[in-house]
Design a protein around this motif. Structure first.
Motif, PDB file in Angstrom:
ATOM      1  N   ASP A  88      15.907  23.474   7.830  1.00 52.67           N
ATOM      2  CA  ASP A  88      14.612  24.080   7.547  1.00 52.67           C
ATOM      3  C   ASP A  88      14.058  23.588   6.217  1.00 52.67           C
ATOM      4  N   LEU A  89      13.987  22.260   6.102  1.00 52.76           N
ATOM      5  CA  LEU A  89      13.450  21.625   4.900  1.00 52.76           C
ATOM      6  C   LEU A  89      12.205  20.822   5.250  1.00 52.76           C
ATOM      7  N   TRP A  90      11.172  20.954   4.430  1.00 52.28           N
ATOM      8  CA  TRP A  90      10.020  20.072   4.490  1.00 52.28           C
ATOM      9  C   TRP A  90      10.290  18.930   3.534  1.00 52.28           C
ATOM     10  N   LEU A  91      10.162  17.710   4.017  1.00 53.60           N
ATOM     11  CA  LEU A  91      10.398  16.517   3.209  1.00 53.60           C
ATOM     12  C   LEU A  91       9.059  15.821   2.987  1.00 53.60           C
ATOM     13  N   TYR A  92       8.744  15.577   1.745  1.00 57.68           N
ATOM     14  CA  TYR A  92       7.498  14.920   1.368  1.00 57.68           C
ATOM     15  C   TYR A  92       7.849  13.625   0.651  1.00 57.68           C
ATOM     16  N   PHE A  93       7.183  12.549   1.027  1.00 57.97           N
ATOM     17  CA  PHE A  93       7.503  11.244   0.463  1.00 57.97           C
ATOM     18  C   PHE A  93       6.259  10.523  -0.015  1.00 57.97           C
ATOM     19  N   MET A 137       0.843  -1.184   0.000  1.00 60.72           N
ATOM     20  CA  MET A 137       0.000   0.000   0.000  1.00 60.72           C
ATOM     21  C   MET A 137       0.889   1.250   0.000  1.00 60.72           C
ATOM     22  N   THR A 138       0.616   2.135  -0.891  1.00 62.98           N
ATOM     23  CA  THR A 138       1.349   3.389  -0.973  1.00 62.98           C
ATOM     24  C   THR A 138       0.894   4.325   0.137  1.00 62.98           C
ATOM     25  N   ILE A 139       1.850   5.068   0.683  1.00 59.79           N
ATOM     26  CA  ILE A 139       1.547   6.058   1.717  1.00 59.79           C
ATOM     27  C   ILE A 139       2.261   7.360   1.349  1.00 59.79           C
ATOM     28  N   TRP A 140       1.646   8.462   1.689  1.00 68.69           N
ATOM     29  CA  TRP A 140       2.226   9.776   1.452  1.00 68.69           C
ATOM     30  C   TRP A 140       2.327  10.478   2.796  1.00 68.69           C
ATOM     31  N   PHE A 141       3.469  11.098   3.049  1.00 66.88           N
ATOM     32  CA  PHE A 141       3.650  11.783   4.326  1.00 66.88           C
ATOM     33  C   PHE A 141       4.690  12.879   4.209  1.00 66.88           C
ATOM     34  N   ARG A 142       4.750  13.684   5.254  1.00 68.92           N
ATOM     35  CA  ARG A 142       5.737  14.758   5.312  1.00 68.92           C
ATOM     36  C   ARG A 142       6.417  14.739   6.671  1.00 68.92           C
ATOM     37  N   THR A 143       7.629  15.252   6.692  1.00 72.16           N
ATOM     38  CA  THR A 143       8.353  15.494   7.937  1.00 72.16           C
ATOM     39  C   THR A 143       9.093  16.818   7.770  1.00 72.16           C
ATOM     40  N   HIS A 144       9.682  17.286   8.843  1.00 74.92           N
ATOM     41  CA  HIS A 144      10.429  18.541   8.790  1.00 74.92           C
ATOM     42  C   HIS A 144      11.837  18.297   9.312  1.00 74.92           C
ATOM     43  N   TYR A 145      12.813  18.689   8.521  1.00 79.37           N
ATOM     44  CA  TYR A 145      14.212  18.580   8.930  1.00 79.37           C
ATOM     45  C   TYR A 145      14.616  19.950   9.450  1.00 79.37           C
ATOM     46  N   GLU A 146      14.570  20.098  10.761  1.00 77.18           N
ATOM     47  CA  GLU A 146      14.735  21.405  11.385  1.00 77.18           C
ATOM     48  C   GLU A 146      16.105  22.017  11.151  1.00 77.18           C
ATOM     49  N   GLY A 147      17.165  21.205  11.156  1.00 80.28           N
ATOM     50  CA  GLY A 147      18.519  21.724  11.002  1.00 80.28           C
ATOM     51  C   GLY A 147      18.741  22.456   9.689  1.00 80.28           C
TER      52      GLY A 147
END
Length: 107
Positions: free
Chosen positions: A13-18, A1-11
């Protein structure tokens, strides 16, 4: 099953979307700088594998300079990352299209 999510790399200041497959590997990956909302990565596993199998190192280098580097490890534990949240397929697709438009124009 495919999943889509985001996280934040604070060091950085990047938003990561997968977009991740059922084994936890990234199939597509978008990174957006927080300060100006500019995409810096929009890489696809399908494209990377195609280049690996049908092109040379120079072509791979051009791809990585234009679209960035795809996450190379499983994404297990993403839920524990800062500001992690599932997102919809539509939200990811919208980000993907915009990131590819911007990064494609810069190449």
């Amino acid at each position: 099953m495919t999943i889509w999510f985001r996280t934040h790399y604070e060091g950085e200041d990047l938003w990561l979307y997968f977009e991740a497959d059922d084994e936890g590997w990234a199939t597509r990956h978008v990174e957006v700088r927080g300060k100006d909302s500019r995409p810096v990565t929009a890489a696809s596993l399908e494209e990377v594998l195609h280049l690996r199998d049908h092109a040379d190192l120079a072509a791979m280098g051009r791809y990585e300079r234009q679209y960035g580097v795809l996450a190379e490890a499983t994404l297990d534990g993403w839920q524990d990352q800062p500001q992690a949240a599932e997102i919809s397929a539509e939200e990811f697709e919208s980000l993907w299209v915009e990131a590819r438009r911007i990064l494609g124009a810069s190449g």
